[in-house]
Design a protein around this motif. Structure first.
Motif, PDB file in Angstrom:
ATOM      1  N   THR A  31       0.828  -1.215   0.000  1.00  0.00           N
ATOM      2  CA  THR A  31       0.000   0.000   0.000  1.00  0.00           C
ATOM      3  C   THR A  31       0.855   1.254   0.000  1.00  0.00           C
ATOM      4  N   TRP A  35       1.074   4.033  -3.311  1.00  0.00           N
ATOM      5  CA  TRP A  35       0.661   5.431  -3.184  1.00  0.00           C
ATOM      6  C   TRP A  35       1.843   6.398  -3.312  1.00  0.00           C
ATOM      7  N   GLY A  53      -3.759   0.609  -4.454  1.00  0.00           N
ATOM      8  CA  GLY A  53      -3.432   0.879  -3.052  1.00  0.00           C
ATOM      9  C   GLY A  53      -4.626   0.714  -2.130  1.00  0.00           C
ATOM     10  N   SER A  57      -4.801  -1.764   1.046  1.00  0.00           N
ATOM     11  CA  SER A  57      -5.070  -1.157   2.364  1.00  0.00           C
ATOM     12  C   SER A  57      -6.274  -1.828   3.025  1.00  0.00           C
TER      13      SER A  57
END
Length: 267
Positions: A31, A35, A53, A57
């Motif tokens: 994640t 990002w 992402g 997450s």
């Protein structure tokens, strides 16, 4: 939520504990990476990478919940320096987090692949709806069988869930072949093919793990194989698949950026 069977060995408990811990580490680090890479791809691919992402997450959150539930379900003690003994505490193990996770993330996985392929808008919308709904239906049909001990009931729901499963797999393996060949570079086409077939390969592990309790395995060993198998498949289908999505976005961004550079005229 059926009670877990008693009689777990320390090795069986520890294998599941470590598999869930590995899931948290893999999804969480993926994640952060996805990002952080958003500024490094073209604007047209940032939505796909953002969704990538989001998928990992969501998976990180659910793996933390599953890990905590697993830890609370057992008491592991060593008396007088002897071997560790694993005892049930009586607390329920909530494996329903997995299906909530899949219901949220599986459609998004397919949508991020479609978006990064940059298909015509009408085809993108159509495929996103078809594959998203089919994958959600697959998960919804699989859950009733997962929580049943009756083998006939498990097989019934397995067969139903395989109908949308086969449709999605066929679309990925065959239906997107022509669109893959139209990618802007051989490297991009190769990466898209890898992403499609990784999805098919990782997804094919789920039906077999689902059948663990339907082919004669029972008790703690079946639970351990199920949890470890699902964890490995999840990491492949989300974190590793996400790396391919990032690679596709990066390659296509580089191709598009190089195409914008006009050659300098020689006077």
């Amino acid at each position: 939520m059926a009670p877990l069977p008693d009689g777990f060995s320390y090795a069986e408990w520890n294998a599941t504990y470590n598999a869930l811990s590995f899931g948290i580490a893999a999804m969480g680090s993926a994640t952060i990476f996805f990002w952080l890479q958003l500024p490094n791809v073209s604007k047209s691919y940032r939505t796909a990478l953002t969704i990538t992402g989001i998928v990992t997450s969501i998976a990180t959150y659910h793996y933390v919940r599953i890990f905590n539930s697993w830890s609370e379900t057992f008491k592991v003690v060593s008396k007088d320096g002897g071997d560790y003994k694993v005892q049930l505490t009586g607390a329920p193990f909530n494996d329903g987090y997995r299906y909530v996770d899949w219901l949220l993330t599986v459609p998004l996985l397919l949508i991020e692949l479609i978006l990064v392929m940059k298909l015509p808008q009408q085809e993108t919308v159509s495929l996103s709806w078809k594959l998203g709904l089919a994958s959600a239906l697959m998960v919804a049909l699989g859950y009733p069988g997962e929580i049943q001990e009756d083998l006939a009931v498990r097989w019934f729901w397995w067969c139903l869930s395989m109908i949308p499963f086969c449709y999605v797999v066929f679309t990925l393996a065959v239906g997107l072949a022509e669109s893959t060949s139209k990618q802007p570079s051989p490297a991009a086409a190769s990466l898209v093919s890898a992403a499609r077939y990784l999805t098919v390969l990782s997804w094919c592990t789920y039906p077999f793990v689902y059948m663990v309790k339907s082919v004669g395995l029972a008790g703690p060993a079946a639970t351990m194989y199920e949890q470890v198998g699902y964890s490995i498949a999840d990491v492949m289908a989300k974190a590793v698949f996400g790396l391919l999505i990032w690679s596709i976005a990066s390659e296509k961004s580089a191709v598009e950026e190089s195409g914008k550079l006009l050659p300098i005229a020689v006077v």
